[in-house]
Write a protein that holds these residues in place. Sequence first.
Motif, PDB file in Angstrom:
ATOM      1  N   HIS A 247       0.855  -1.272  -0.037  1.00 49.44           N
ATOM      2  CA  HIS A 247      -0.044  -0.020  -0.117  1.00 49.44           C
ATOM      3  C   HIS A 247       0.772   1.289  -0.016  1.00 49.44           C
ATOM      4  O   HIS A 247       1.768   1.369   0.814  1.00 49.44           O
ATOM      5  N   CYS A 296      -1.799   0.533  -4.987  1.00 51.37           N
ATOM      6  CA  CYS A 296      -1.409  -0.716  -4.303  1.00 51.37           C
ATOM      7  C   CYS A 296      -0.860  -1.704  -5.554  1.00 51.37           C
ATOM      8  O   CYS A 296      -1.329  -1.863  -6.620  1.00 51.37           O
ATOM      9  N   ALA A 342      -7.904  -2.811   0.476  1.00 51.80           N
ATOM     10  CA  ALA A 342      -7.571  -1.274  -0.102  1.00 51.80           C
ATOM     11  C   ALA A 342      -8.620  -0.631   0.707  1.00 51.80           C
ATOM     12  O   ALA A 342      -8.255   0.540   1.390  1.00 51.80           O
ATOM     13  N   HIS A 345      -7.639  -0.637   4.456  1.00 49.53           N
ATOM     14  CA  HIS A 345      -6.341   0.274   4.717  1.00 49.53           C
ATOM     15  C   HIS A 345      -6.928   1.703   4.751  1.00 49.53           C
ATOM     16  O   HIS A 345      -6.320   2.482   5.460  1.00 49.53           O
TER      17      HIS A 345
END
Length: 681
Positions: A247, A296, A342, A345
């Motif tokens: 990330h 990513c 994602a 995150h």
Amino acid sequence: MSMNTYLKGRLRNTALLRSQGLMPLYEAVVNAIQAIADTDDPEAGQIRIEIIRTPQQPLLEDARQRRGAPPQEPIVSFRIVDNGIGFDERNMSSFETLDSDYKAKLGCRGVGRLLWLKAFEAVNVQSTFCSVDGAMRQRRFAFTPAQGVTAHEVSAAPPGARPSTAIELAGFDKPYREASPKTAATIAQNIFEHCLWYFVREGGAPAISVADGEELIDLHEVYAAYMLSSSTKERIKLKGHEFELTHLRLKAGADRQHFMAWCAAGRVVEKEPIGGKISGLHGRIKDPSGDFHYACYITSPYLDGHVRPERIGFDIENISDDLFSDAELGTEEIREAVVACASQHLRDHLDTNAKASRDRVERFVSERAPRYRPILGRIEPARLSVDPDISDRDLDLLLHRHLADLEGSLLAEGHEMMNFGSTESPADYQARLQRYLEKVDDIKKSDLANYVFHRKIVLDILEKAIGVGADGRYAREELIHDLIMPMRKTSDEVFSDGSNLWLIDERLAFHNFLASDRPLSSLPITGSTEAKEPDLCALNVFDEPLLVNDSQKLPLGSIVVVEIKRPMRNDAAAGEDKDPIEQALGYLDRIREGGVKTARGRPIPGSDTIPGFCYVIADLTATVRHRCKMHSLRETSDKQGYFGFNDNFKAYIEVISFDRLLNAARERNRAFFDKLGLPTE
């Protein structure tokens, strides 16, 4: 049984799009990174990429006179120099063997060098290496489409020589060259983005620089300008296969977007935007440490094993509900897992963005486009997730597409509603019908909201038009005239929603014929030969009585004449040329004398006695008030108008100030505006 390889045939069957002309350069840089990784001291690794252009031509006289930076000469070659282990015996053997598995554990397919000859005429290699006997040697050779490896020479290296390799990609093919970036800065940026995984991996990347004449760009400086914070890694397992997700938070830039990068063999193979795949991920993400874009990078032995030889795609099926869906891993399944990670995150930022997105849509619908209010509940929230900085234009287009989709599905459902399913119970059909009618109702509400909002905009424009301008002057009557009804047009030429007669009287919307600034002689309803031009002339004809009172029918029609004057005009005087009331009555008289007909030219009985309505739209200046009194008109209670009936002309007369016109129209529509939440002040 041995098999021969035909190099030209392999090249012919190797794919490389023109837009991918720098891919051979990327391959050479990655090879250099891997060569440095094989040394005893990879931290001391260095790579220099030199851009070689055609020799600069003498400046012509007209070129000297041009402003700005001089044009750059075309790129003809690239030279990549590294201090890796060099082309030792193992590396050379692998190079001469197509489809070699020498670096298979790194995801390499042994065909990367073919890309060099797809975009370049030849490759020249000079390498210093440590031989198996411990001696330092030099190797030189050329690599061409026609002959493969040629001019191969191996000799003793000069005293003190260290391992290194210089590869020249010579003769940049014109189609690839023209489609590729031209400046050193852009080329350096592209190399960095392609090799970004090496910069964020444990141990980082060696020192890499791009040289273009006197210009020198350090890719680690590009990295510092590109990255907002250090990377975060995450491992996931899908059907027994491990994937590593890196990330990244990249400093926000006007030309950047959120993306996922599918990698193989340490290279970016595919980049895929994900802004529309994650709710709330739009535009730059705001953060106290600085705005950023998200990326990513996806790496996995599974991807290494399924990358195509040219590394321009993957041989992975998009498996969904077929026989192998439980065992095989498809691209969509990988994508969904990455999107989920994602989202997790970025969850804190996405919640903030999602709220800003909802507020942006809500504010736009409330203030600018209430027509979409009835359908918002029928649009999936994910499809309403927009960039909070989206322009009104783009947001309007987006919502209009959603509205069009709903209307299309409504049309399809309407056809289906005619079919009563053989296994469908009456109760089921009734429920389906009810859902359909509810959707129809929402669409109709949207149309009504659009109509009401149009009225609000017209009133706002009118308010601005009657005010004093920046030049200290008032607008000419033509501007207001066009707002009410386009000049020199008839109702046959203007759609019903192209005029705003409701500003004067709602009943004027129901007319048989209307003309604006046209000579009386040109109007089929008048029969007049006069060249006079009333501002507005309308004829109402009713085939059936509009109202019934004590069994007495109303007259068959009426004639409406409207005169519009410039705001604050103060020159009204006796006589038809100066008195707007006399002008309106004069037009009415001429129409009656000519014999009124319908728009189709049919005579109307008793045309000389058809009721007349004369409206004068003008500010009540001193001279206008004086003319109203001379015509024995009565002042309205709000002191903003005059009205009365003229027995001689059998006409109702109303003089309306612009303020009264505006206020009355607002009051008539206030309930609608309030219902839509539109401000009326």
